[in-house]
Design a protein around this motif. Structure first.
Motif, PDB file in Angstrom:
ATOM      1  N   PRO A 197       0.814  -1.216   0.000  1.00 43.12           N
ATOM      2  CA  PRO A 197       0.000   0.000   0.000  1.00 43.12           C
ATOM      3  C   PRO A 197       0.852   1.272   0.000  1.00 43.12           C
ATOM      4  O   PRO A 197       1.733   1.439   0.836  1.00 43.12           O
ATOM      5  CB  PRO A 197      -0.803  -0.120   1.295  1.00 43.12           C
ATOM      6  N   ILE A 198       0.582   2.133  -0.982  1.00 43.34           N
ATOM      7  CA  ILE A 198       1.250   3.434  -1.076  1.00 43.34           C
ATOM      8  C   ILE A 198       0.209   4.479  -1.460  1.00 43.34           C
ATOM      9  O   ILE A 198      -0.827   4.155  -2.018  1.00 43.34           O
ATOM     10  CB  ILE A 198       2.424   3.436  -2.085  1.00 43.34           C
ATOM     11  N   HIS A 199       0.487   5.738  -1.169  1.00 42.37           N
ATOM     12  CA  HIS A 199      -0.459   6.812  -1.472  1.00 42.37           C
ATOM     13  C   HIS A 199       0.040   7.766  -2.543  1.00 42.37           C
ATOM     14  O   HIS A 199      -0.731   8.571  -3.052  1.00 42.37           O
ATOM     15  CB  HIS A 199      -0.808   7.586  -0.197  1.00 42.37           C
ATOM     16  N   VAL A 200       1.314   7.704  -2.861  1.00 44.49           N
ATOM     17  CA  VAL A 200       1.874   8.521  -3.940  1.00 44.49           C
ATOM     18  C   VAL A 200       2.756   7.614  -4.806  1.00 44.49           C
ATOM     19  O   VAL A 200       3.295   6.623  -4.306  1.00 44.49           O
ATOM     20  CB  VAL A 200       2.692   9.721  -3.408  1.00 44.49           C
ATOM     21  N   PRO A 201       2.866   7.913  -6.092  1.00 49.56           N
ATOM     22  CA  PRO A 201       3.676   7.056  -6.975  1.00 49.56           C
ATOM     23  C   PRO A 201       5.145   7.005  -6.569  1.00 49.56           C
ATOM     24  O   PRO A 201       5.677   7.942  -5.970  1.00 49.56           O
ATOM     25  CB  PRO A 201       3.529   7.721  -8.349  1.00 49.56           C
ATOM     26  N   ILE A 202       5.773   5.896  -6.919  1.00 52.72           N
ATOM     27  CA  ILE A 202       7.207   5.704  -6.722  1.00 52.72           C
ATOM     28  C   ILE A 202       7.840   5.700  -8.107  1.00 52.72           C
ATOM     29  O   ILE A 202       7.368   4.967  -8.991  1.00 52.72           O
ATOM     30  CB  ILE A 202       7.497   4.363  -6.017  1.00 52.72           C
ATOM     31  N   ILE A 203       8.878   6.474  -8.305  1.00 49.15           N
ATOM     32  CA  ILE A 203       9.517   6.550  -9.618  1.00 49.15           C
ATOM     33  C   ILE A 203      10.670   5.564  -9.685  1.00 49.15           C
ATOM     34  O   ILE A 203      11.591   5.610  -8.871  1.00 49.15           O
ATOM     35  CB  ILE A 203      10.033   7.975  -9.907  1.00 49.15           C
ATOM     36  N   ASP A 204      10.592   4.653 -10.656  1.00 50.57           N
ATOM     37  CA  ASP A 204      11.683   3.720 -10.899  1.00 50.57           C
ATOM     38  C   ASP A 204      12.914   4.537 -11.304  1.00 50.57           C
ATOM     39  O   ASP A 204      12.804   5.440 -12.137  1.00 50.57           O
ATOM     40  CB  ASP A 204      11.289   2.760 -12.027  1.00 50.57           C
ATOM     41  N   ALA A 213      -1.667   5.653  -7.412  1.00 45.46           N
ATOM     42  CA  ALA A 213      -0.290   5.368  -7.015  1.00 45.46           C
ATOM     43  C   ALA A 213       0.157   4.021  -7.561  1.00 45.46           C
ATOM     44  O   ALA A 213      -0.628   3.083  -7.679  1.00 45.46           O
ATOM     45  CB  ALA A 213      -0.159   5.386  -5.498  1.00 45.46           C
ATOM     46  N   GLY A 214       1.413   3.967  -7.887  1.00 48.88           N
ATOM     47  CA  GLY A 214       2.034   2.748  -8.373  1.00 48.88           C
ATOM     48  C   GLY A 214       3.491   3.038  -8.660  1.00 48.88           C
ATOM     49  O   GLY A 214       4.017   4.095  -8.302  1.00 48.88           O
ATOM     50  N   LEU A 215       4.127   2.123  -9.319  1.00 47.41           N
ATOM     51  CA  LEU A 215       5.525   2.287  -9.712  1.00 47.41           C
ATOM     52  C   LEU A 215       5.549   2.889 -11.110  1.00 47.41           C
ATOM     53  O   LEU A 215       4.951   2.339 -12.034  1.00 47.41           O
ATOM     54  CB  LEU A 215       6.231   0.934  -9.691  1.00 47.41           C
TER      55      LEU A 215
END
Length: 185
Positions: free
Chosen positions: A38-45, A133-135
C-alpha cells in the motif's frame, strides 16, 4: 438466507439479523487481501527518473501545435487546482503524518466487475479522492492496473524517441486501482 458460492462467501460479512453485506477493505488490509504494497503517492523507478526530470509537461502542452489551446489551458488550470493537495499529500506521506481517514474503501462487486472503490463518506464536487499510485516504469507489461503516464504529450529520450511510461499499480498501489466512473460527474 442468501446462498453463496464457496469462494464468494469470504467476501461477505454476516450481520446479527441474518443479512449479508460486502466486507469493506481499507488500506491497512491491502497487502494481505491483494498482495499489493500500500502506497499513497507514486514511486519513480530510477531508470525513468532522468527522463521525467527532463520532461516539462506544461511547456510541451503549450507548444504542441496539434492541441487545442483552450483545452490545454483547461488542463493546466486543472493541474494548478489540485497541485497544492497533491503536494500536501506527498509531504504528509514523506514525514509520516498521513492518516487514512477511511473515506474510501474497496469491496467485492460481482464476478464481472470484481472489486470496486466506494466512498465511505460524502465528498464535495471537485474534492480530490487521491492520487493513482504505483511504480512509474517504462514499458509496463501489466494491462489491468497500469495507466499511461504520458497520454497528453510524449515523453522522449535524449534522441527524441517516444518512451512509453506507465504508472503500474499491480504490486504497489491504493484504492484508486479499483476506481471506476459511474457517470460524467
Amino acid at each position: 438466507m442468501k446462498e453463496c458460492a464457496k469462494n464468494e462467501c469470504e467476501s461477505y460479512v454476516s450481520l446479527d439479523n441474518g443479512a449479508f453485506v460486502f466486507r469493506h477493505i481499507y488500506m491497512d488490509d491491502f497487502e494481505k487481501e491483494f498482495n499489493v504494497k500500500p502506497i499513497h503517492v507514486p514511486i519513480i523507478d530510477p531508470s525513468v527518473s532522468d527522463l521525467l526530470r527532463n520532461h516539462n509537461l506544461t511547456y510541451d502542452l503549450k507548444n504542441d501545435p496539434e492541441l487545442n489551446p483552450s483545452a490545454v489551458e483547461d488542463v493546466v488550470q486543472e493541474t494548478k487546482n489540485y497541485a497544492h493537495a497533491i503536494e500536501d499529500l506527498k509531504r504528509k506521506v514523506d514525514n509520516g503524518t498521513f492518516v487514512d481517514d477511511g473515506g474510501l474503501y474497496v469491496r467485492w462487486v460481482n464476478e464481472i466487475l470484481r472489486y470496486g472503490m466506494f466512498a465511505g463518506r460524502e465528498f464535495m464536487e471537485g474534492e480530490m479522492l487521491g492520487v493513482y499510485a504505483g511504480l512509474i516504469v517504462r514499458d509496463s507489461i501489466d494491462n489491468e492496473y497500469a495507466w499511461e503516464y504520458n497520454y497528453l504529450v510524449d515523453v522522449k529520450d535524449r534522441n527524441g524517441k517516444k518512451v512509453e511510461i506507465s504508472v503500474d499499480g499491480k504490486n504497489f498501489g491504493n484504492y484508486l486501482r479499483f476506481a471506476n466512473h459511474r457517470d460524467c460527474k
